[in-house]
Design a protein around this motif. Structure first.
Motif, PDB file in Angstrom:
ATOM      1  N   PRO A 104       0.804  -1.230   0.000  1.00 52.05           N
ATOM      2  CA  PRO A 104       0.000   0.000   0.000  1.00 52.05           C
ATOM      3  C   PRO A 104       0.837   1.281   0.000  1.00 52.05           C
ATOM      4  O   PRO A 104       0.431   2.287  -0.597  1.00 52.05           O
ATOM      5  N   LEU A 105       1.993   1.245   0.641  1.00 49.03           N
ATOM      6  CA  LEU A 105       2.870   2.416   0.640  1.00 49.03           C
ATOM      7  C   LEU A 105       3.316   2.744  -0.778  1.00 49.03           C
ATOM      8  O   LEU A 105       3.292   3.908  -1.200  1.00 49.03           O
ATOM      9  N   PHE A 106       3.707   1.741  -1.531  1.00 52.33           N
ATOM     10  CA  PHE A 106       4.175   1.993  -2.894  1.00 52.33           C
ATOM     11  C   PHE A 106       3.047   2.453  -3.805  1.00 52.33           C
ATOM     12  O   PHE A 106       3.265   3.260  -4.715  1.00 52.33           O
ATOM     13  N   ARG A 107       1.840   1.977  -3.558  1.00 52.01           N
ATOM     14  CA  ARG A 107       0.697   2.447  -4.347  1.00 52.01           C
ATOM     15  C   ARG A 107       0.447   3.934  -4.089  1.00 52.01           C
ATOM     16  O   ARG A 107       0.030   4.658  -4.992  1.00 52.01           O
ATOM     17  N   ASP A 108       0.704   4.369  -2.850  1.00 53.22           N
ATOM     18  CA  ASP A 108       0.605   5.800  -2.548  1.00 53.22           C
ATOM     19  C   ASP A 108       1.733   6.582  -3.228  1.00 53.22           C
ATOM     20  O   ASP A 108       1.505   7.634  -3.833  1.00 53.22           O
ATOM     21  N   LEU A 109       2.944   6.074  -3.114  1.00 52.62           N
ATOM     22  CA  LEU A 109       4.110   6.788  -3.637  1.00 52.62           C
ATOM     23  C   LEU A 109       4.041   6.973  -5.146  1.00 52.62           C
ATOM     24  O   LEU A 109       4.416   8.029  -5.672  1.00 52.62           O
ATOM     25  N   VAL A 110       3.594   5.956  -5.860  1.00 54.01           N
ATOM     26  CA  VAL A 110       3.607   6.035  -7.320  1.00 54.01           C
ATOM     27  C   VAL A 110       2.631   7.089  -7.835  1.00 54.01           C
ATOM     28  O   VAL A 110       2.751   7.567  -8.976  1.00 54.01           O
ATOM     29  N   GLY A 111       1.683   7.513  -6.982  1.00 56.24           N
ATOM     30  CA  GLY A 111       0.758   8.555  -7.372  1.00 56.24           C
ATOM     31  C   GLY A 111       1.114   9.930  -6.845  1.00 56.24           C
ATOM     32  O   GLY A 111       0.381  10.898  -7.068  1.00 56.24           O
ATOM     33  N   ASN A 112       2.268  10.041  -6.168  1.00 57.49           N
ATOM     34  CA  ASN A 112       2.678  11.313  -5.583  1.00 57.49           C
ATOM     35  C   ASN A 112       3.382  12.195  -6.617  1.00 57.49           C
ATOM     36  O   ASN A 112       4.230  11.712  -7.382  1.00 57.49           O
ATOM     37  N   ALA A 113       3.078  13.475  -6.614  1.00 55.01           N
ATOM     38  CA  ALA A 113       3.634  14.395  -7.615  1.00 55.01           C
ATOM     39  C   ALA A 113       5.150  14.523  -7.490  1.00 55.01           C
ATOM     40  O   ALA A 113       5.864  14.572  -8.504  1.00 55.01           O
ATOM     41  N   ASP A 114       5.682  14.599  -6.257  1.00 53.25           N
ATOM     42  CA  ASP A 114       7.132  14.713  -6.077  1.00 53.25           C
ATOM     43  C   ASP A 114       7.849  13.492  -6.647  1.00 53.25           C
ATOM     44  O   ASP A 114       8.894  13.611  -7.299  1.00 53.25           O
ATOM     45  N   ILE A 115       7.303  12.320  -6.385  1.00 54.00           N
ATOM     46  CA  ILE A 115       7.916  11.094  -6.899  1.00 54.00           C
ATOM     47  C   ILE A 115       7.824  11.054  -8.423  1.00 54.00           C
ATOM     48  O   ILE A 115       8.786  10.705  -9.116  1.00 54.00           O
ATOM     49  N   ALA A 116       6.682  11.431  -8.941  1.00 53.38           N
ATOM     50  CA  ALA A 116       6.514  11.453 -10.406  1.00 53.38           C
ATOM     51  C   ALA A 116       7.523  12.376 -11.068  1.00 53.38           C
ATOM     52  O   ALA A 116       8.031  12.097 -12.160  1.00 53.38           O
ATOM     53  N   ILE A 138      16.987  12.286   0.568  1.00 53.65           N
ATOM     54  CA  ILE A 138      17.014  11.180   1.534  1.00 53.65           C
ATOM     55  C   ILE A 138      16.104  11.410   2.734  1.00 53.65           C
ATOM     56  O   ILE A 138      15.833  10.479   3.492  1.00 53.65           O
ATOM     57  N   HIS A 139      15.631  12.640   2.917  1.00 54.48           N
ATOM     58  CA  HIS A 139      14.731  12.924   4.047  1.00 54.48           C
ATOM     59  C   HIS A 139      13.263  12.924   3.622  1.00 54.48           C
ATOM     60  O   HIS A 139      12.381  13.001   4.484  1.00 54.48           O
ATOM     61  N   TRP A 140      12.990  12.844   2.323  1.00 58.21           N
ATOM     62  CA  TRP A 140      11.637  13.038   1.814  1.00 58.21           C
ATOM     63  C   TRP A 140      10.662  12.030   2.397  1.00 58.21           C
ATOM     64  O   TRP A 140       9.567  12.404   2.858  1.00 58.21           O
ATOM     65  N   LEU A 141      11.013  10.746   2.392  1.00 58.95           N
ATOM     66  CA  LEU A 141      10.056   9.715   2.782  1.00 58.95           C
ATOM     67  C   LEU A 141       9.658   9.837   4.257  1.00 58.95           C
ATOM     68  O   LEU A 141       8.473   9.703   4.591  1.00 58.95           O
ATOM     69  N   GLU A 142      10.606  10.103   5.124  1.00 61.43           N
ATOM     70  CA  GLU A 142      10.262  10.225   6.540  1.00 61.43           C
ATOM     71  C   GLU A 142       9.361  11.430   6.795  1.00 61.43           C
ATOM     72  O   GLU A 142       8.448  11.369   7.631  1.00 61.43           O
ATOM     73  N   LYS A 143       9.588  12.514   6.059  1.00 58.69           N
ATOM     74  CA  LYS A 143       8.707  13.676   6.183  1.00 58.69           C
ATOM     75  C   LYS A 143       7.308  13.342   5.668  1.00 58.69           C
ATOM     76  O   LYS A 143       6.301  13.738   6.266  1.00 58.69           O
ATOM     77  N   TYR A 144       7.255  12.621   4.593  1.00 53.42           N
ATOM     78  CA  TYR A 144       5.968  12.204   4.011  1.00 53.42           C
ATOM     79  C   TYR A 144       5.196  11.329   4.993  1.00 53.42           C
ATOM     80  O   TYR A 144       3.994  11.512   5.207  1.00 53.42           O
ATOM     81  N   LEU A 145       5.883  10.362   5.581  1.00 50.48           N
ATOM     82  CA  LEU A 145       5.232   9.446   6.519  1.00 50.48           C
ATOM     83  C   LEU A 145       4.774  10.187   7.779  1.00 50.48           C
ATOM     84  O   LEU A 145       3.726   9.867   8.348  1.00 50.48           O
ATOM     85  N   ALA A 146       5.544  11.176   8.214  1.00 50.78           N
ATOM     86  CA  ALA A 146       5.162  11.954   9.392  1.00 50.78           C
ATOM     87  C   ALA A 146       3.869  12.724   9.133  1.00 50.78           C
ATOM     88  O   ALA A 146       3.017  12.868  10.026  1.00 50.78           O
ATOM     89  N   LYS A 147       3.689  13.235   7.924  1.00 51.53           N
ATOM     90  CA  LYS A 147       2.468  13.958   7.571  1.00 51.53           C
ATOM     91  C   LYS A 147       1.258  13.043   7.559  1.00 51.53           C
ATOM     92  O   LYS A 147       0.140  13.454   7.852  1.00 51.53           O
TER      93      LYS A 147
END
Length: 447
Positions: free
Chosen positions: A418-430, A436-445
């Motif tokens: 489910p995490l990867f399904r979220d990430l693949v639709g994220n504008a920053d990832i696209a 290296i800090h992006w994912l932890e900030k994303y998860l904190a939100k």
């Protein structure tokens, strides 16, 4: 070429190596703990040897049992995969003493690169750019304050014998330094039996870029391009891609050339990965892994070269099968690490897989040793599979990845799908706009 290779590992990497051996016509032996008696690699190998109970120290880290398994079965080489004994210099030395080939670099090279301080010194000597910081271990707080003042805050304190994010602490100001130093030392001593630490400049928004290299042991070296491993949680990689969205062709060629020359000058043999932090057009060496990486399939996807075949060829004395000019890069590839974990808390989720269905189609590869009805033991790393997707460019790769993730089914346990399904639709990832800090900030939100 070898007659029989013993695979000293488990899970998807054991199966990956086993497949390469079969393609080369080499007999296979696998070792396993009692917990892995029904594992896929055990079922498919020509021979298998049980080497102990479930705890790793009594089985997959038991050097004497593995050497005994080699002697019982007549294996003339050992492939260590990654993790476990793959970067254990003592293991490589013991195998050599028993006239068994370790499919990897020499014990001396493992030692050099396993000591983060010595690795940094060696990298500097070989012309690899390094992060500004201490030249060796920092022995007291006064020295730490002097070095930190010279290179400027923030700084990061790292365990010399470290890995996996343990023994790493950041000090943003001089007031933070004392606690960070003490905590890093304490963690390093507990985790590695060595409390030596060193200090480096802490980069605010770097990418994690690693270069895949190979040496033939006789002064030749090549690189297979870079991978971007910036999407991480607690210093553990989650998503890897090649080539990096952050680099241009000139930067790629420059850092690749530096790394290939360094490997040649070192006289290194086999596969290795030179890892960097990258920020504002500059590369800074952080470490070298003297083994195959979990994420090696993305490099195979864009080069068309089987890196395990290459490892076996080099270790058998056959040299490198390619020259640098033979290595061409084609398209884009992304790997997602599918772990048996809660996708938000990352708590391990061992148990029985009731249904397992992998995606297919053009450009899709799944490396996994699990199957429907397989019971995931609670004793080992939670990685159960890797989804690798290749496309003609990054846009096509992302579209194909989205489709593949929708097809992937694992029931009975929690996974990170489910995490990867979220990430693949994220504008920053696209857009490839992450560090290296992006994912932890994303998860904190998301919490």
């Amino acid at each position: 070429m070898f007659q029989k290779i013993l695979i000293a590992n488990r899970g998807e990497i054991a199966l990956r190596v086993l497949r390469a051996c079969k393609e080369l016509g080499i007999q296979t032996v696998v070792v396993h703990s009692t917990a892995d008696a029904d594992a896929m690699h055990v079922r498919l190998a020509d021979e298998s040897v049980c080497i102990g109970p479930p705890p790793s120290r009594d089985s997959y880290l038991n050097i004497h049992q593995i050497v005994a398994a080699c002697e019982i079965t007549g294996a003339d080489a050992v492939h260590p995969g990654y993790g476990f004994l793959s970067e254990n210099a003592k293991f490589a030395d013991i195998l050599a003493a028993h006239n068994i080939t370790f499919i990897g670099p020499s014990g001396d090279h493992i030692r050099i690169m396993g000591d983060k301080i010595e690795a940094k010194r060696t990298a500097k000597r070989l012309g690899i750019p390094v992060v500004p910081g201490s030249d060796g271990a920092v022995t007291d707080e006064k020295e730490a304050r002097r070095i930190a003042a010279e290179i400027g805050y923030p700084v990061i304190i790292k365990a010399s014998a470290g890995g996996g994010g343990r023994g790493m602490k950041v000090a943003h100001t001089e007031d933070d330094l004392e606690v960070a130093l003490q905590t890093a030392r304490s963690e390093a001593g507990a985790a590695f039996g060595d409390d030596a630490v060193y200090i480096e400049k802490y980069l605010e928004k770097p990418r994690h870029i690693e270069v895949q290299v190979f040496g033939d042991g006789f002064g030749r070296g090549v690189h297979f391009g870079e991978r971007d491993c910036s999407l991480q949680r607690r210093h553990q990689k989650v998503w890897e891609e090649a080539p990096s969205p952050a680099l241009n062709a000139e930067e790629r060629a420059r850092i690749g050339g530096v790394c290939a020359k360094a490997i040649a000058d070192l006289g290194y043999s086999g596969a290795g990965t030179i890892e960097f932090l990258y920020e504002n057009g500059e590369f800074y060496f952080i470490e070298m892994n003297t083994r195959l990486q979990v994420e090696h399939p993305v490099t195979e996807a864009i080069t068309g070269i089987d890196l395990v075949h290459e490892q076996i060829r080099v270790a058998s004395g056959g040299g490198l099968s390619v020259r640098q000019e033979d290595i061409k890069f084609n398209g884009h590839a992304i790997e997602c690490r599918i772990n048996a974990e809660d996708p938000r808390t990352f708590t391990p989720s061992p148990g029985t897989i009731t249904h397992f269905h992998t995606p297919g189609g053009l450009g899709i590869r799944v490396d996994s040793g699990v199957y429907s009805g397989y019971k995931i033991p609670p004793y080992y790393d939670s990685l159960i599979g890797k989804l690798i997707v290749h496309g003609r460019n990054r846009v096509e790769c992302m579209m194909r990845l989205r489709r593949a993730l929708d097809e992937f089914v694992v029931d009975g346990i929690k996974t990170t799908l489910p995490l990867f399904r979220d990430l693949v639709g994220n504008a920053d990832i696209a857009n490839g706009d992450y560090d290296i800090h992006w994912l932890e900030k994303y998860l904190a939100k998301e919490e």
